[in-house]
Design a protein around this motif. Structure first.
Motif, PDB file in Angstrom:
ATOM      1  N   ALA A  48     -23.703 -41.643  33.835  1.00 50.89           N
ATOM      2  CA  ALA A  48     -22.449 -40.913  34.030  1.00 50.89           C
ATOM      3  C   ALA A  48     -21.192 -41.633  33.533  1.00 50.89           C
ATOM      4  O   ALA A  48     -20.081 -41.247  33.866  1.00 50.89           O
ATOM      5  CB  ALA A  48     -22.273 -40.545  35.502  1.00 50.89           C
ATOM      6  N   MET A  49     -21.364 -42.662  32.699  1.00 48.50           N
ATOM      7  CA  MET A  49     -20.175 -43.321  32.151  1.00 48.50           C
ATOM      8  C   MET A  49     -19.591 -42.503  30.994  1.00 48.50           C
ATOM      9  O   MET A  49     -18.390 -42.253  30.928  1.00 48.50           O
ATOM     10  CB  MET A  49     -20.547 -44.737  31.676  1.00 48.50           C
ATOM     11  N   LEU A  50     -20.463 -42.092  30.059  1.00 48.35           N
ATOM     12  CA  LEU A  50     -19.990 -41.379  28.863  1.00 48.35           C
ATOM     13  C   LEU A  50     -20.558 -39.970  28.814  1.00 48.35           C
ATOM     14  O   LEU A  50     -21.572 -39.671  29.451  1.00 48.35           O
ATOM     15  CB  LEU A  50     -20.427 -42.137  27.602  1.00 48.35           C
ATOM     16  N   MET A  51     -19.882 -39.124  28.039  1.00 45.43           N
ATOM     17  CA  MET A  51     -20.359 -37.752  27.845  1.00 45.43           C
ATOM     18  C   MET A  51     -21.257 -37.702  26.601  1.00 45.43           C
ATOM     19  O   MET A  51     -21.092 -38.526  25.698  1.00 45.43           O
ATOM     20  CB  MET A  51     -19.174 -36.819  27.640  1.00 45.43           C
ATOM     21  N   PRO A  52     -22.169 -36.718  26.532  1.00 45.94           N
ATOM     22  CA  PRO A  52     -23.091 -36.668  25.384  1.00 45.94           C
ATOM     23  C   PRO A  52     -22.390 -36.724  24.031  1.00 45.94           C
ATOM     24  O   PRO A  52     -22.806 -37.457  23.137  1.00 45.94           O
ATOM     25  CB  PRO A  52     -23.816 -35.332  25.581  1.00 45.94           C
ATOM     26  N   GLY A  53     -21.282 -35.975  23.879  1.00 43.50           N
ATOM     27  CA  GLY A  53     -20.607 -35.920  22.586  1.00 43.50           C
ATOM     28  C   GLY A  53     -19.961 -37.235  22.179  1.00 43.50           C
ATOM     29  O   GLY A  53     -19.535 -37.392  21.027  1.00 43.50           O
ATOM     30  N   GLN A  54     -19.905 -38.198  23.117  1.00 45.81           N
ATOM     31  CA  GLN A  54     -19.310 -39.489  22.762  1.00 45.81           C
ATOM     32  C   GLN A  54     -20.326 -40.423  22.100  1.00 45.81           C
ATOM     33  O   GLN A  54     -19.941 -41.430  21.523  1.00 45.81           O
ATOM     34  CB  GLN A  54     -18.723 -40.150  24.003  1.00 45.81           C
ATOM     35  N   ILE A  55     -21.617 -40.094  22.211  1.00 42.10           N
ATOM     36  CA  ILE A  55     -22.608 -40.984  21.580  1.00 42.10           C
ATOM     37  C   ILE A  55     -23.507 -40.246  20.583  1.00 42.10           C
ATOM     38  O   ILE A  55     -24.441 -40.825  20.057  1.00 42.10           O
ATOM     39  CB  ILE A  55     -23.475 -41.713  22.625  1.00 42.10           C
ATOM     40  N   ALA A  56     -23.256 -38.961  20.387  1.00 40.23           N
ATOM     41  CA  ALA A  56     -24.072 -38.212  19.423  1.00 40.23           C
ATOM     42  C   ALA A  56     -23.146 -37.400  18.538  1.00 40.23           C
ATOM     43  O   ALA A  56     -22.172 -36.825  19.011  1.00 40.23           O
ATOM     44  CB  ALA A  56     -25.048 -37.292  20.156  1.00 40.23           C
ATOM     45  N   ALA A  57     -23.468 -37.359  17.242  1.00 39.38           N
ATOM     46  CA  ALA A  57     -22.610 -36.643  16.294  1.00 39.38           C
ATOM     47  C   ALA A  57     -23.462 -35.674  15.480  1.00 39.38           C
ATOM     48  O   ALA A  57     -24.577 -36.029  15.081  1.00 39.38           O
ATOM     49  CB  ALA A  57     -21.960 -37.643  15.344  1.00 39.38           C
ATOM     50  N   PRO A  58     -22.963 -34.453  15.228  1.00 35.15           N
ATOM     51  CA  PRO A  58     -23.728 -33.534  14.383  1.00 35.15           C
ATOM     52  C   PRO A  58     -23.984 -34.159  13.005  1.00 35.15           C
ATOM     53  O   PRO A  58     -23.042 -34.627  12.349  1.00 35.15           O
ATOM     54  CB  PRO A  58     -22.801 -32.322  14.248  1.00 35.15           C
ATOM     55  N   ILE A  59     -25.242 -34.188  12.603  1.00 40.22           N
ATOM     56  CA  ILE A  59     -25.589 -34.835  11.320  1.00 40.22           C
ATOM     57  C   ILE A  59     -24.828 -34.138  10.185  1.00 40.22           C
ATOM     58  O   ILE A  59     -24.313 -34.763   9.272  1.00 40.22           O
ATOM     59  CB  ILE A  59     -27.112 -34.741  11.087  1.00 40.22           C
ATOM     60  N   ARG A  60     -24.739 -32.812  10.299  1.00 42.84           N
ATOM     61  CA  ARG A  60     -24.046 -32.001   9.292  1.00 42.84           C
ATOM     62  C   ARG A  60     -22.583 -32.458   9.134  1.00 42.84           C
ATOM     63  O   ARG A  60     -22.042 -32.489   8.036  1.00 42.84           O
ATOM     64  CB  ARG A  60     -24.094 -30.551   9.790  1.00 42.84           C
ATOM     65  N   GLN A  61     -21.960 -32.790  10.261  1.00 42.44           N
ATOM     66  CA  GLN A  61     -20.555 -33.222  10.217  1.00 42.44           C
ATOM     67  C   GLN A  61     -20.440 -34.634   9.622  1.00 42.44           C
ATOM     68  O   GLN A  61     -19.548 -34.912   8.822  1.00 42.44           O
ATOM     69  CB  GLN A  61     -19.972 -33.202  11.634  1.00 42.44           C
ATOM     70  N   VAL A  62     -21.389 -35.494  10.002  1.00 48.41           N
ATOM     71  CA  VAL A  62     -21.348 -36.875   9.481  1.00 48.41           C
ATOM     72  C   VAL A  62     -21.481 -36.873   7.955  1.00 48.41           C
ATOM     73  O   VAL A  62     -20.842 -37.661   7.265  1.00 48.41           O
ATOM     74  CB  VAL A  62     -22.483 -37.714  10.114  1.00 48.41           C
ATOM     75  N   LEU A  63     -22.291 -35.942   7.435  1.00 50.84           N
ATOM     76  CA  LEU A  63     -22.573 -35.931   5.982  1.00 50.84           C
ATOM     77  C   LEU A  63     -21.806 -34.838   5.246  1.00 50.84           C
ATOM     78  O   LEU A  63     -22.183 -34.443   4.147  1.00 50.84           O
ATOM     79  CB  LEU A  63     -24.086 -35.758   5.760  1.00 50.84           C
ATOM     80  N   GLN A 403     -13.961 -46.190  37.710  1.00 50.13           N
ATOM     81  CA  GLN A 403     -14.436 -44.801  37.710  1.00 50.13           C
ATOM     82  C   GLN A 403     -15.211 -44.496  36.444  1.00 50.13           C
ATOM     83  O   GLN A 403     -15.078 -45.175  35.435  1.00 50.13           O
ATOM     84  CB  GLN A 403     -13.250 -43.832  37.839  1.00 50.13           C
ATOM     85  N   ARG A 404     -16.026 -43.446  36.510  1.00 51.51           N
ATOM     86  CA  ARG A 404     -16.868 -43.096  35.363  1.00 51.51           C
ATOM     87  C   ARG A 404     -16.392 -41.802  34.730  1.00 51.51           C
ATOM     88  O   ARG A 404     -15.599 -41.072  35.324  1.00 51.51           O
ATOM     89  CB  ARG A 404     -18.323 -43.019  35.818  1.00 51.51           C
ATOM     90  N   GLY A 405     -16.891 -41.506  33.530  1.00 48.83           N
ATOM     91  CA  GLY A 405     -16.323 -40.409  32.758  1.00 48.83           C
ATOM     92  C   GLY A 405     -16.976 -39.055  32.957  1.00 48.83           C
ATOM     93  O   GLY A 405     -16.383 -38.039  32.628  1.00 48.83           O
ATOM     94  N   SER A 406     -18.199 -39.006  33.492  1.00 45.60           N
ATOM     95  CA  SER A 406     -18.914 -37.730  33.428  1.00 45.60           C
ATOM     96  C   SER A 406     -19.901 -37.570  34.588  1.00 45.60           C
ATOM     97  O   SER A 406     -21.101 -37.525  34.378  1.00 45.60           O
ATOM     98  CB  SER A 406     -19.653 -37.662  32.082  1.00 45.60           C
ATOM     99  N   ARG A 407     -19.353 -37.460  35.798  1.00 40.75           N
ATOM    100  CA  ARG A 407     -20.248 -37.355  36.968  1.00 40.75           C
ATOM    101  C   ARG A 407     -20.537 -35.888  37.290  1.00 40.75           C
ATOM    102  O   ARG A 407     -20.342 -35.423  38.413  1.00 40.75           O
ATOM    103  CB  ARG A 407     -19.604 -38.057  38.155  1.00 40.75           C
ATOM    104  N   ILE A 408     -21.003 -35.164  36.304  1.00 33.39           N
ATOM    105  CA  ILE A 408     -21.235 -33.728  36.473  1.00 33.39           C
ATOM    106  C   ILE A 408     -22.730 -33.450  36.488  1.00 33.39           C
ATOM    107  O   ILE A 408     -23.440 -33.905  35.600  1.00 33.39           O
ATOM    108  CB  ILE A 408     -20.607 -32.936  35.282  1.00 33.39           C
ATOM    109  N   ILE A 409     -23.180 -32.694  37.503  1.00 35.40           N
ATOM    110  CA  ILE A 409     -24.571 -32.234  37.495  1.00 35.40           C
ATOM    111  C   ILE A 409     -24.569 -30.910  36.734  1.00 35.40           C
ATOM    112  O   ILE A 409     -24.023 -29.914  37.203  1.00 35.40           O
ATOM    113  CB  ILE A 409     -25.096 -32.045  38.932  1.00 35.40           C
ATOM    114  N   VAL A 410     -25.177 -30.920  35.550  1.00 35.15           N
ATOM    115  CA  VAL A 410     -24.986 -29.778  34.652  1.00 35.15           C
ATOM    116  C   VAL A 410     -25.888 -28.600  35.012  1.00 35.15           C
ATOM    117  O   VAL A 410     -25.439 -27.466  35.070  1.00 35.15           O
ATOM    118  CB  VAL A 410     -25.252 -30.183  33.183  1.00 35.15           C
ATOM    119  N   ASP A 411     -27.152 -28.876  35.256  1.00 31.32           N
ATOM    120  CA  ASP A 411     -28.087 -27.780  35.485  1.00 31.32           C
ATOM    121  C   ASP A 411     -28.656 -27.901  36.891  1.00 31.32           C
ATOM    122  O   ASP A 411     -29.585 -28.667  37.131  1.00 31.32           O
ATOM    123  CB  ASP A 411     -29.210 -27.854  34.439  1.00 31.32           C
TER     124      ASP A 411
END
Ligand SMILES: Cc1cc2nc3c(=O)[nH]c(=O)nc-3n(C[C@H](O)[C@H](O)[C@H](O)COP(=O)(O)OP(=O)(O)OC[C@H]3O[C@@H](n4cnc5c(N)ncnc54)[C@H](O)[C@@H]3O)c2cc1C
Length: 418
Positions: A48-63, A403-411
Motif C-alpha cells: 500500500a505504499m505506491l499505486m499500480p500506475g506508479q510502477i507500471a507503464a503502458p508499453i505502447r506509451q513507452v514506445l 503514511q502510505r499512498g494507496s490503502r484502498i481495498i479495491v475488490d
C-alpha cells in the motif's frame, strides 16, 4: 525491412526494442499484458505504499516515438520454428500468426511452488500487478476483519503474517508490513492494536539474502528483528492451508501466508522443442541450433566464470542490448560482437524506509546511505518521467508523515483468504 519480433515487454524485451530502434528493421513487440512492470517495486504496491500506475507503464506509451515498432497485446502460445512464425492468442480468443526474421524471447519466469501447486490458493506469490493488488487487498482486509472479529484466536491468526522465502522480496515485504502495522496504522483502529501484528519471515537456508555477503545477511536480520519481525532460518515450510502453515515443528496459525520462495521458467524452451526449464543460450544469446532466435533475461541460462547469471533486471537489460548488437552486425555483414559478458553493477535489498544493503565487487555497505542509493537508482529506472516524479514525492511524503499512498481495498469480493 527485416522483421524482429520480441516476445515480452519486461526489462529484457524493452531494452532490446530500445536498442534496435535505430536499425533498419521493423519491430513487433508482443506482451500478454499492456504494461511494462517494474517488478522490484511490486512489494510497495502490495503493501500500500505506491499505486499500480506508479510502477507500471503502458508499453505502447513507452514506445510511442518508435515509428517502426508495433505493439501487440496477446499471449504467445508457441513458435513455429520451421516457418519462422509465432502463434498468438488475443483477448477475444482469436488466434494469429506473426512471422519473423529474428525472434527475441524475453518471457521471464513465473512463481513455482516446488510441485505443491495447492499452496497457491492460500499463499499467493508476487510476480504480476494482479498478484500485488490481490496481496494488498488481503493485507489491508486482514486488519479490517480483525477489527470486527470477536474470537481471540481467530483475531490473532488474522493479524499473523508469514512470508515464505528469505530472499530480497521476502525481506522487503516483511519490513514493509512491519512499517505499515507499527507506524502507518498505529492510530487508525479502536478494537485492535495493529502494533501487535505478528510477522514471521521463514527461510529454508541458513541465512537471509543468500546471494549477499554473510555480514549483510546478518545486519538485515538484526534490522528486521529490531522492527519486530521474527526471523526463522534453516526452517522448512512443510504444509500450508487456509488456517496457517507448518514451519519446522511449529504450526503457525495465520490467515496471511505469502509466498516469495521460488520461480520457474516460462515455457519458451518447450516452444523451441527443448526440455523444460531455462534455455541454455550460446555466447551470442541465440538458442541452440537456431541462430535467428535469441533468448534473454530470466528465461535464459548463461554461465559466466563458471556460474549461472542471476535472474535480475540488469542481466536482462544488458542481454537485450547485446542482442541488438548481434542483429546489427548480421544485417550489416560486420564481424559479430564479442561473446556476451555481464557487467555486475551491484545488488541491493531494502528493509523499510531507512535501511538497505548494497554490494558489488568492490564495496559492500548497509544502512541509510545504502537506502539513499537504492531510492535514487529505483527512481531513475522507472519507465516514464511522471512515474519518477510521483514516486519521488510519495517517498518524501511518506518519509516524513509515515503514511502510505494507496490503502484502498479495491475488490471487496476478492479480498480475504478463502
Ligand atoms: C517481486 C520481485 C522483485 C524483484 N526485485 C528485483 C530487484 O530488486 N532487483 C533486480 O535486479 N531484479 C529484481 N527482480 C527480478 C527482475 O524483475 C527480473 O530479473 C526481470 O524482470 C527479468 O526481466 P525479463 O525481461 O527477463 O522478464 P520480465 O521482466 O518478467 O518480463 C517478461 C514479460 O514477458 C511477458 N510474457 C510472459 N509470457 C508471455 C507470453 N506467453 N506471451 C506474451 N508475453 C509474455 C510478461 O507479461 C512480461 O511483461 C524482482 C522480481 C520480482 C518478481
Amino acid at each position: 525491412m527485416p522483421h524482429v519480433v520480441i516476445v515480452g515487454g519486461g526489462f529484457g524485451g524493452l531494452a532490446a526494442a530500445r536498442a534496435l530502434r535505430s536499425l533498419p528493421v521493423r519491430i513487433t513487440l508482443i506482451d500478454k499484458t499492456n504494461h511494462h512492470l517494474f517488478q522490484p517495486l511490486l512489494y510497495q504496491v502490495a503493501t500500500a505504499m505506491l499505486m499500480p500506475g506508479q510502477i507500471a507503464a503502458p508499453i505502447r506509451q513507452v514506445l510511442r516515438h518508435h515509428r517502426r515498432t508495433t505493439v501487440l497485446l496477446g499471449e504467445v502460445t508457441g513458435v513455429d520454428t520451421r516457418n519462422h512464425a509465432v502463434e498468438i492468442r488475443t483477448g477475444e480468443g482469436r488466434e494469429e500468426r506473426v512471422s519473423y526474421d529474428f525472434l527475441v524471447l524475453a518471457t521471464g519466469v513465473q512463481h513455482s511452488y516446488f510441485g505443491k501447486d495447492e499452496y497457491a490458493r492460500h499463499a499467493p506469490g508476487m510476480k504480476t500487478m494482479a498478484d500485488a493488488t490481490m496481496v494488498r487487498n488481503r493485507i489491508l482486509s486482514a486488519f479490517e476483519e480483525a477489527e470486527g472479529e470477536t474470537d481471540e484466536a481467530r483475531r490473532r491468526a488474522g493479524l499473523t503474517f508469514v512470508l515464505v522465502g528469505g530472499g530480497p522480496t521476502g525481506v522487503e515485504m516483511a519490513g514493509a508490513i512491519a512499517e505499515l502495522s507499527r507506524l502507518s496504522m498505529r492510530e487508525d483502529f479502536r478494537r485492535i492494536n495493529p502494533q501487535e501484528t505478528r510477522i514471521v519471515l521463514v527461510e529454508a537456508g541458513p541465512r537471509l539474502l543468500p546471494p549477499f555477503h554473510p555480514s549483510l545477511s546478518e545486519s538485515t536480520a538484526r534490522h528486521l528483528r529490531g522492527m519486530g519481525v521474527e526471523v526463522m532460518t534453516g526452517k522448512l515450510v512443510s504444509s500450508i492451508d487456509e488456517n496457517g502453515c507448518r514451519v519446522g515443528d511449529e504450526w503457525i496459525a495465520s490467515r496471511n501466508v505469502i509466498w516469495t520462495a521460488g520461480v520457474a521458467a516460462s515455457p519458451a524452451a518447450e516452444w523451441l522443442g527443448l526440455s523444460k526449464g531455462k534455455v541454455r543460450v550460446r555466447f551470442d544469446l541465440s538458442a541452440p541450433g537456431r541462430p535467428e532466435i535469441f533468448v534473454i533475461g530470466d528465461v535464459a541460462y548463461y554461465e559466466q566464470d563458471g556460474r549461472p547469471l542471476p535472474g535480475v533486471a540488469q542481466v536482462a537489460m544488458q542481454m537485450g542490448r547485446h542482442v541488438a548488437r548481434v542483429i546489427q552486425a548480421r544485417l550489416l555483414n560486420n564481424a559479430p560482437p564479442p561473446p556476451f559478458h555481464y557487467t555486475d553493477k551491484g545488488n541491493m535489498a531494502v528493509v523499510g524506509r531507512d535501511f538497505a544493503v548494497f554490494e558489488n565487487r568492490r564495496f559492500k555497505f548497509s544502512g541509510r546511505a545504502a537506502w539513499l542509493v537504492w531510492s535514487m537508482i529505483h527512481i531513475l529506472f522507472l519507465a516514464l518521467p511522471n512515474m519518477r516524479l510521483t514516486v519521488f514525492w510519495q517517498w518524501v511524503w511518506s518519509y516524513f508523515t509515515e503514511q502510505r499512498g494507496s490503502r484502498i481495498i479495491v475488490d471487496p469480493r476478492n479480498y480475504s483468504n478463502p
